[in-house]
Structures are given as structure tokens and as C-alpha cells.
Design a protein around this motif. Structure first.
Motif, mmCIF file in Angstrom:
data_model
loop_
_atom_site.group_PDB
_atom_site.id
_atom_site.type_symbol
_atom_site.label_atom_id
_atom_site.label_comp_id
_atom_site.label_asym_id
_atom_site.label_seq_id
_atom_site.Cartn_x
_atom_site.Cartn_y
_atom_site.Cartn_z
ATOM 1 N N SER A 1 0.844 -1.194 0.000
ATOM 2 C CA SER A 1 0.000 0.000 0.000
ATOM 3 C C SER A 1 0.879 1.245 0.000
ATOM 4 C CB SER A 1 -0.927 -0.009 1.217
ATOM 5 O OG SER A 1 -0.179 -0.066 2.414
ATOM 6 N N THR A 2 0.307 2.366 -0.379
ATOM 7 C CA THR A 2 1.095 3.599 -0.492
ATOM 8 C C THR A 2 1.652 4.064 0.855
ATOM 9 O OG1 THR A 2 -0.144 4.281 -2.450
ATOM 10 C CG2 THR A 2 1.056 5.996 -1.265
ATOM 11 N N PRO A 3 0.852 4.151 1.922
ATOM 12 C CA PRO A 3 1.411 4.646 3.179
ATOM 13 C C PRO A 3 2.188 3.603 3.977
ATOM 14 C CG PRO A 3 -0.926 4.287 3.424
ATOM 15 C CD PRO A 3 -0.614 4.019 1.985
ATOM 16 N N ASN A 4 2.065 2.331 3.621
ATOM 17 C CA ASN A 4 2.803 1.286 4.344
ATOM 18 C C ASN A 4 3.268 0.214 3.356
ATOM 19 O OD1 ASN A 4 3.828 -0.739 5.990
ATOM 20 N ND2 ASN A 4 2.206 -0.585 7.502
ATOM 21 N N PRO A 5 4.543 0.245 2.957
ATOM 22 C CA PRO A 5 5.044 -0.722 1.975
ATOM 23 C C PRO A 5 5.079 -2.156 2.492
ATOM 24 C CG PRO A 5 6.863 0.536 2.916
ATOM 25 C CD PRO A 5 5.600 1.172 3.398
ATOM 26 N N ASN A 6 4.874 -2.343 3.798
ATOM 27 C CA ASN A 6 4.886 -3.692 4.375
ATOM 28 C C ASN A 6 3.481 -4.217 4.666
ATOM 29 O OD1 ASN A 6 7.745 -2.533 5.994
ATOM 30 N ND2 ASN A 6 7.809 -4.201 4.532
ATOM 31 N N TYR A 7 2.471 -3.626 4.000
ATOM 32 C CA TYR A 7 1.097 -4.066 4.260
ATOM 33 C C TYR A 7 0.284 -4.062 2.979
ATOM 34 C CZ TYR A 7 -2.785 -4.971 7.503
ATOM 35 O OH TYR A 7 -3.799 -5.551 8.221
ATOM 36 N N GLY A 8 -0.440 -5.172 2.751
ATOM 37 C CA GLY A 8 -1.338 -5.290 1.609
ATOM 38 C C GLY A 8 -2.780 -5.302 2.079
ATOM 39 N N TYR A 9 -3.562 -6.271 1.578
ATOM 40 C CA TYR A 9 -4.947 -6.420 2.014
ATOM 41 C C TYR A 9 -4.986 -7.305 3.258
ATOM 42 C CZ TYR A 9 -6.583 -4.662 -2.567
ATOM 43 O OH TYR A 9 -6.832 -3.909 -3.686
ATOM 44 N N MET A 10 -4.572 -6.731 4.380
ATOM 45 C CA MET A 10 -4.556 -7.420 5.672
ATOM 46 C C MET A 10 -3.619 -8.626 5.690
ATOM 47 S SD MET A 10 -8.410 -6.877 7.107
ATOM 48 C CE MET A 10 -8.910 -5.175 7.457
ATOM 49 N N TRP A 11 -2.588 -8.583 4.865
ATOM 50 C CA TRP A 11 -1.429 -9.473 4.949
ATOM 51 C C TRP A 11 -0.205 -8.578 5.090
ATOM 52 C CZ3 TRP A 11 -1.176 -14.852 4.824
ATOM 53 C CH2 TRP A 11 -2.344 -15.538 4.467
#
Length: 381
Positions: A312-322
Motif C-alpha cells: 500500500s502507499t502509506p505502508n510498503p509492508n502491508y497489503g490487504y490485511m497481509w
């Protein structure tokens, strides 16, 4: 003519061999799971297993006490859903679907806390796949009948914002307020409650109230309990046990089509969430390792799996709750950057490595030790 026959024979052989190649992954039937020695693959996980066994989560096995202590800084925090005393360290490592390492009681059902979020996001993928949600960028308020997403801020929130935990949704659900969930330790609660909201999609904040808003929204889309959706579309097809349960709160009930339905929680820090054993967690991880395909049956499209694990844009270590092991502040050093994982309070993890056909499930591992555990495990991979 001979060349045409030869070409046809080669093509026929290719078409025959390709499905066989796709079946290299083993899919365990219900109640059974074939094991192989790790040495079959020139692997040795004995040191990693010993490390997991020797680094148990340090807080009480009485999870009610551990929860109250862990979230004592939250104003008005209380237990709203069921809890369960936990077992000791447990885990499974799969290679090509086979069990190559196992420790602890992998049949025991325990709370799994925020690992539940990855099960929740899976129901969102099913809604997209069934076209109940047309597009992940649709505004959620367009799908709901009530005022959950009314107002100048909340009306901008999309399904993608909720899945990536960057909506900054503001409000109250089931008696819990967004500003009371994991507030900053360095800010006065009154200042935090009256803060200026961030534009949806620009600011990541781990917040179970907003996760529960997603669960409530999906319930309204499906018009059926989410555990029923998950059971019929995912858990039964992957031959999971009958032991797992997914709970909400004592007060998280709503009426749909004349029926009282519980809206489940996406975590367990107020109780509730997913209660599940280690083997069923491993089956779930194996489905994602194989891009949503279980033994030739597509349960989730590979395209949606790929979308799920995009940073995701604000958190490169987070996707759709993974969580993603991509470049970023949460990356595990010297570990495959394509790994993604579900993580929960108390050291519960489902770790998926598609490059090496590995699934690692570890439970009640001291959370600060998970990177050390992975470094040890990957020494000879």
C-alpha cells in the motif's frame, strides 16, 4: 506430413505433461496429512524448531489476563467476546504441501488474534470475485443502507482503504470508538479524540474498530454470516477440520432479512476473532501459497491473490490485511522479499513463501523473536 505429425506429438506431450507439473504440490485430504523428512529436500529445520520451542510468548497462558495487560493503555478497553486459555508453542512447516517439521499440539484450537484479519480479507476477495463488490475502489457507503459512512470524511472511504487499514474511518461501532483503539502513547486522549483526520488512503493505522467496520460492511453485502461464507467457499473445499470457530462480540448483532446475525470481529484484543488449530492455519496458508488453487480447483483467482499482496502507499509492508516482507521498516533482513504473512497478538503467524513452496505456521512464539526464528530457518534454504 511427417514434420506435422512430429509437431503434433510434441504438442500433445506438452499438454499432457503441463497438468502433471501443476500437480507437484500435495494437497492433504481431511483428517490426514502426509509427512516427509526435511532431508528429502536437503533441508534441516531442527534448530529453528528448537528455537520456537524455547522462545514461548512470555505473557500468561490465561489469555484474558494477557489481553487486559496488553491493551491496558486503551481507554475504556474491555473484553467483549469469548477468550480461551492457550496451549504451548506449536507449529508446522510445509514444503510442497508435505509436513516436513512439526512441534507442539497442532490439533489444539486456540485464539489467533489478528491472523483473523487475513481470513476477513479473504471474504472481501470472495465478494469481489462474486461481483457483490464491483470494484475495490468503490466507496463503501454506496453499498450500505445506514449512516456508517456518512459525512464529509467517511463518505470518501473505499473498500481498498479498509483492506489496507488506511481509511482513518471515524466513529463508533459496537460501543467502541476508533480513537480509543491503540491511541498514541505520547498524546493526551482528548487531543487524540479531536484530532484532524487524514485523507483516506494516506495514513496507515492498525485499528480493530475499523477492521470490524469492514466485517460489518461485508456482512451487509453478503447478507449471510461471514463464518458461513468462509466455511462454504474456503474451509470446506480445503478440507479443514470442523473445529475452527469465528466469533464476534456479545453485542455485535444486527438484523438482516429478519434474522439476527452476529457481525464477527477481525481480531481478538477485545475477545472473539478466529479460534483455530495449527493444521487448519497451514491449510489456509497452502491455499495462498498455490495462488488460490486447491488441487485443481480455483477458490480465489490468482489475480486477486496478486492484488492482495501489493504494497500500500502509506505502508510498503502491508497489503490487504497481509503483512509483506517487501522493502520497508518491517522487512526481515536477508529473507525473501516476496514472502507475505498473517500475524497476531501473542506470536501467531502464517508465513507464505511462494518462491520456495513453503508455508510456516508458528504459534505462541515471542513476537520480538520471529525475525531471529526466520533467520535460523532460512540458513540452509
Amino acid at each position: 506430413m511427417k514434420n506435422k505429425i512430429k509437431l503434433f506429438s510434441i504438442l500433445s506431450l506438452f499438454l499432457f505433461v503441463l497438468p502433471l507439473m501443476a500437480q507437484d504440490i500435495y494437497f492433504p485430504p481431511r483428517g490426514d496429512w502426509e509427512k516427509k523428512e526435511a532431508s528429502t529436500y536437503n533441508l534441516n529445520f531442527s534448530e529453528a524448531v528448537k528455537f520456537a520451542e524455547n522462545n514461548e510468548y512470555s505473557e500468561s497462558r490465561d489469555l484474558r489476563q494477557a489481553i487486559l495487560k496488553g491493551f491496558q493503555s486503551e481507554p475504556y478497553h474491555e473484553i467483549l467476546g469469548p477468550t480461551k486459555r492457550r496451549g504451548g508453542p506449536a507449529g508446522i512447516i510445509l514444503k510442497d504441501g508435505y509436513i516436513v517439521a512439526e512441534w507442539g499440539d497442532t490439533e489444539r484450537v486456540d485464539m489467533t488474534f489478528s491472523v483473523t484479519k487475513s481470513f476477513l480479507s479473504t471474504t472481501a476477495l470472495l465478494a469481489l470475485q462474486q461481483n457483490l463488490i464491483t470494484d475495490v475502489n468503490d466507496k463503501v457507503g454506496e453499498y450500505l443502507w445506514d449512516d456508517t459512512f456518512e459525512g464529509p470524511h467517511n463518505s470518501k472511504i473505499t473498500w481498498k482503504h479498509l483492506l489496507q487499514q488506511n481509511s482513518d474511518w471515524s466513529g463508533e461501532l459496537w460501543g467502541s470508538y476508533d480513537w480509543a483503539d491503540r491511541p498514541p502513547s505520547d498524546q493526551n486522549i482528548d487531543e487524540w479524540r479531536g484530532r484532524e483526520l487524514h485523507e483516506p488512503g494516506t495514513y496507515f493505522k492498525y485499528n480493530d474498530v475499523r477492521v470490524n467496520v469492514l466485517a460489518y460492511s461485508l456482512l451487509n453485502v453478503f447478507r449471510k454470516p461471514l463464518p458461513k461464507i468462509l466455511k462454504e467457499e474456503i474451509m470446506d473445499p480445503i478440507d479443514a477440520s470442523t473445529k475452527w470457530r469465528w466469533f464476534g462480540y456479545d453485542n455485535s448483532w444486527t438484523t438482516i432479512d429478519g434474522l439476527k446475525i452476529q457481525s464477527v470481529s477481525g481480531g481478538g484484543h477485545s475477545g472473539g476473532g478466529m479460534f483455530i488449530n495449527t493444521k487448519d492455519m497451514a491449510r489456509f496458508g497452502l491455499l495462498f501459497m498455490n495462488n488460490g488453487n486447491w488441487n485443481g480447483h480455483e477458490l480465489i483467482s490468482a489475480e486477486l491473490i496478486k492484488e492482495t499482496v501489493q504494497p500500500s502507499t502509506p505502508n510498503p509492508n502491508y497489503g490487504y490485511m497481509w503483512w509483506l516482507n517487501a522493502d520497508g521498516p518491517r522487512q526481515w533482513e536477508n529473507i525473501n522479499a516476496n514472502i507475505f504473512y498473517a500475524a497476531g497478538f501473542g506470536g501467531n503467524f502464517i508465513i507464505v513463501d511462494q518462491k520456495n513452496n513453503l508455508v510456516i505456521v508458528t504459534r505462541w512464539l515471542e513476537p520480538s523473536k520471529v525475525e531471529d526464528f526466520m533467520q535460523i530457518l532460512y540458513k540452509n534454504i
